[in-house]
Design an enzyme around this catalytic site. Structure first.
Site, PDB file in Angstrom:
ATOM      1  N   SER A   1    -104.047  21.191  48.433  1.00  0.00           N
ATOM      2  CA  SER A   1    -104.454  20.092  49.305  1.00  0.00           C
ATOM      3  C   SER A   1    -104.544  20.576  50.745  1.00  0.00           C
ATOM      4  CB  SER A   1    -103.454  18.940  49.208  1.00  0.00           C
ATOM      5  OG  SER A   1    -103.755  17.999  50.205  1.00  0.00           O
TER       6      SER A   1
ATOM      7  N   HIS B   1    -108.677  20.533  47.367  1.00  0.00           N
ATOM      8  CA  HIS B   1    -108.400  19.089  47.317  1.00  0.00           C
ATOM      9  C   HIS B   1    -108.496  18.541  48.735  1.00  0.00           C
ATOM     10  CE1 HIS B   1    -106.803  15.406  45.536  1.00  0.00           C
ATOM     11  NE2 HIS B   1    -106.034  15.287  46.607  1.00  0.00           N
TER      12      HIS B   1
ATOM     13  N   ASP C   1    -108.291  15.259  51.121  1.00  0.00           N
ATOM     14  CA  ASP C   1    -107.745  13.903  51.226  1.00  0.00           C
ATOM     15  C   ASP C   1    -108.351  13.168  52.423  1.00  0.00           C
ATOM     16  OD1 ASP C   1    -105.693  13.775  49.115  1.00  0.00           O
ATOM     17  OD2 ASP C   1    -104.790  15.441  50.214  1.00  0.00           O
TER      18      ASP C   1
ATOM     19  N   MET D   1    -108.428   9.679  54.397  1.00  0.00           N
ATOM     20  CA  MET D   1    -107.640   8.445  54.562  1.00  0.00           C
ATOM     21  C   MET D   1    -108.208   7.631  55.727  1.00  0.00           C
ATOM     22  SD  MET D   1    -103.851  10.068  54.425  1.00  0.00           S
ATOM     23  CE  MET D   1    -103.374  11.301  53.216  1.00  0.00           C
TER      24      MET D   1
ATOM     25  N   HIS E   1    -110.618  13.152  47.392  1.00  0.00           N
ATOM     26  CA  HIS E   1    -109.762  12.015  47.066  1.00  0.00           C
ATOM     27  C   HIS E   1    -109.930  10.996  48.184  1.00  0.00           C
ATOM     28  CE1 HIS E   1    -105.261  10.678  46.455  1.00  0.00           C
ATOM     29  NE2 HIS E   1    -106.119   9.710  46.189  1.00  0.00           N
TER      30      HIS E   1
ATOM     31  N   MET F   1    -109.039   7.864  49.911  1.00  0.00           N
ATOM     32  CA  MET F   1    -108.010   6.826  50.073  1.00  0.00           C
ATOM     33  C   MET F   1    -108.518   5.858  51.126  1.00  0.00           C
ATOM     34  SD  MET F   1    -104.713   9.304  49.819  1.00  0.00           S
ATOM     35  CE  MET F   1    -105.702  10.753  50.109  1.00  0.00           C
TER      36      MET F   1
ATOM     37  N   MET G   1    -101.299   9.409  40.870  1.00  0.00           N
ATOM     38  CA  MET G   1    -100.501   9.605  42.088  1.00  0.00           C
ATOM     39  C   MET G   1     -99.022   9.673  41.700  1.00  0.00           C
ATOM     40  SD  MET G   1    -102.441   9.886  44.824  1.00  0.00           S
ATOM     41  CE  MET G   1    -100.959  10.238  45.740  1.00  0.00           C
TER      42      MET G   1
ATOM     43  N   ASP H   1    -101.070  14.381  41.663  1.00  0.00           N
ATOM     44  CA  ASP H   1    -101.131  14.529  43.118  1.00  0.00           C
ATOM     45  C   ASP H   1     -99.873  13.955  43.776  1.00  0.00           C
ATOM     46  OD1 ASP H   1    -101.961  14.909  45.695  1.00  0.00           O
ATOM     47  OD2 ASP H   1    -103.621  13.479  45.619  1.00  0.00           O
TER      48      ASP H   1
END
Ligand code: DX5
Ligand code: ZN
Length: 233
Positions: A18, A43, A45, A47, A76, A78, A147, A185
């Site tokens: 990540s 990965h 992320d 957000m 991913h 979010m 998660m 994750d």
């Protein structure tokens, strides 16, 4: 530029470091470390500060990563209302796009839209969301991201209940989607990796465990080398 994921046979579990845990002031070095390591994916992320109580980075940073990454970007999201950003996400270099079950009112439509863009479609489940809620879309999903911490931050403690969720998910997919990727994750380390793989997971995300290690490449190598016997469901 999207990295080709077609004809990528899954013969062994995959490791997806990540980037959230990287040193953003020397991101290029950390990208090269992942390129040169035994990791399989990046990965990423994203957000929005609304779906989760934190803001990470957005598409301009992802584009910069995609420019130098030699491995697929596993994104991913979010964020609330992810449909608005799917095209942007693909154009920024995503190979896999994972949306949260909890953020999608019309999940089936969202999954179709991701596939229409030529990406693999993933669904993420928060720790409180039961696997059984995926029963009517399990055939339509390439990847389920379980998660194992509450999303929003790296470096949190692994939730032990995750093992049962992975087993339940593998059982739900058995016979209807045997090639389903199950990605874990949050809080993944060498202590829980083998048990997660035994339970039926085949993709491990690791952030702080990789980037806080004295030797990140060696840590990725060790995660990749974890040995296990696949549990029959
Ligand atoms: C958390 C993110 C994770 C995070 C994992 O919301 O989705 O990908 O980076 O970090 P670690 O491995 O440190 O728990
Ligand atoms: Zn993540």
């Amino acid at each position: 530029m999207q990295k080709d994921i077609k004809n990528m046979p899954i013969t062994k579990h995959l490791i997806a470091p990540s980037v959230l845990a990287a040193d953003f002031a020397k991101l290029y070095d950390d990208i090269q470390m992942i390129n040169n390591s035994e990791a399989d994916w990046f990965h990423i992320d994203i957000m929005d500060g609304v779906f989760v109580p934190n803001i990470s980075f957005g598409f301009p940073v992802m584009q910069a990563i995609a420019k130098y990454a030699t491995k697929p970007l596993d994104v991913h999201l979010m964020i609330v209302d992810p449909d608005r950003y799917l095209k942007n996400c693909k154009d920024s270099g995503a190979s896999m796009i994972t949306v949260h079950y909890e953020a999608c009112t019309h999940l089936h439509r969202t999954l179709a839209a991701i596939k229409e863009l030529g990406c693999k479609a993933g669904v993420a489940l928060n720790p409180h969301t039961p696997v059984s809620l995926l029963a009517d879309v399990i055939r339509d999903i390439d990847l389920v991201l379980v998660m194992s911490v509450n999303p929003g931050f790296g470096g949190q403690k692994f939730i032990e209940r995750t093992y049962d969720k992975v087993k339940a998910l593998r059982a739900l997919a058995a016979g209807v989607n045997d090639s389903l990727l199950i990605e874990i994750d949050g809080g993944v380390t060498l202590q829980n990796a083998a048990s997660l793989l035994q339970a039926g997971a085949n993709v491990l995300v690791a952030g702080s465990f990789v980037f806080n290690a004295a030797d990140s490449m060696e840590t990725i190598k060790k995660l990749k080398a974890v040995d296990y016997t696949l549990r029959s469901v």
